[in-house]
Design a protein around this motif. Sequence first.
Motif, PDB file in Angstrom:
ATOM      1  N   VAL A  80       0.775  -1.245   0.000  1.00  0.00           N
ATOM      2  CA  VAL A  80       0.000   0.000   0.000  1.00  0.00           C
ATOM      3  C   VAL A  80       0.808   1.299   0.000  1.00  0.00           C
ATOM      4  N   ASP A  81       2.013   1.348   0.574  1.00  0.00           N
ATOM      5  CA  ASP A  81       2.737   2.608   0.656  1.00  0.00           C
ATOM      6  C   ASP A  81       3.512   2.899  -0.630  1.00  0.00           C
ATOM      7  N   TYR A  82       3.874   4.162  -0.810  1.00  0.00           N
ATOM      8  CA  TYR A  82       4.450   4.625  -2.074  1.00  0.00           C
ATOM      9  C   TYR A  82       5.239   5.899  -1.824  1.00  0.00           C
ATOM     10  N   TYR A  98       1.674   3.808   6.230  1.00  0.00           N
ATOM     11  CA  TYR A  98       0.238   3.523   6.303  1.00  0.00           C
ATOM     12  C   TYR A  98      -0.303   3.697   7.722  1.00  0.00           C
ATOM     13  N   ASN A 131      -5.380   1.909   2.468  1.00  0.00           N
ATOM     14  CA  ASN A 131      -5.185   1.604   1.053  1.00  0.00           C
ATOM     15  C   ASN A 131      -4.494   2.751   0.314  1.00  0.00           C
ATOM     16  N   THR A 132      -3.703   2.395  -0.669  1.00  0.00           N
ATOM     17  CA  THR A 132      -3.001   3.392  -1.481  1.00  0.00           C
ATOM     18  C   THR A 132      -3.963   4.438  -2.026  1.00  0.00           C
ATOM     19  N   GLN A 135      -4.828   6.940   0.676  1.00  0.00           N
ATOM     20  CA  GLN A 135      -3.681   7.774   1.011  1.00  0.00           C
ATOM     21  C   GLN A 135      -3.388   8.775  -0.105  1.00  0.00           C
ATOM     22  N   LEU A 136      -3.406   8.287  -1.334  1.00  0.00           N
ATOM     23  CA  LEU A 136      -3.070   9.140  -2.475  1.00  0.00           C
ATOM     24  C   LEU A 136      -4.098  10.259  -2.646  1.00  0.00           C
ATOM     25  N   MET A 155       5.650   2.444  -5.960  1.00  0.00           N
ATOM     26  CA  MET A 155       5.399   1.675  -4.749  1.00  0.00           C
ATOM     27  C   MET A 155       6.737   1.408  -4.046  1.00  0.00           C
ATOM     28  N   SER A 178      -2.923  -1.759  -4.228  1.00  0.00           N
ATOM     29  CA  SER A 178      -3.170  -0.324  -4.201  1.00  0.00           C
ATOM     30  C   SER A 178      -4.635   0.076  -4.276  1.00  0.00           C
TER      31      SER A 178
END
Length: 232
Positions: A80-82, A98, A131-132, A135-136, A155, A178
Amino acid sequence: MKNVIAIDLGASSGRLISGVFDGEKIETKEQFRFSNQPVNILGEYFWDYIKIFQEIKHGLAIAEKNLGKIDSISVDTWGVDYTFLDKKGMILRPPHSYRDNRVKNYINDLKNIISEEKLFTETGVNFNKINTIVQLFSDIKSNKELTVEIGSILMMPNMFEYLLSGKKSTDFSIISTSGLLNSENGNYSDKVFNSLQLKHEWFTPINKNGQILDDILLILEKSWNLSLSQKL
């Protein structure tokens, strides 16, 4: 004889595992382990990617000393993180964890645009604040300048592969966490991207079959006396 390294990064520790293949069997061994914890900066949680990268280089030096040579390297991390890269390929800011709670102010805004049910139908991923996609959306809503500054989004494992090789990539196994993909075709979801005003150009094509990126960068050889025969 082939010596390969798995750089296995977890949300609390990282380790480098060697796999030695003699043509008949594979033997694995932990070469190096280090702690990995998010850092609280002004109330927000970030991953200390510089420390992690330094630990990876240190571990590679230990592994090469023990093994004699390394033929191939790959990276896996939690999902999930980026991170954001600017248009020159530099990291814009440390990647959030996250575990950070910045999304709480934007979850309802996202649900008003596209419901949990529609997201699940489109992506096959259960709605969760970590979830990505959540967050995004929150990052862009809270930082309008990001839409101008973003050159690309990677990612976490692909970010470290980029730091090691200088090559950007997006692996299917990690981008599948994601919530950005269409569940039927496994590609980026036009419905999600259009609804949330995300740009396809921020993401590299999805690699579904594995690929060799490039040689390890020269900077690692200068810093740790690593050979340039290693492939990522």
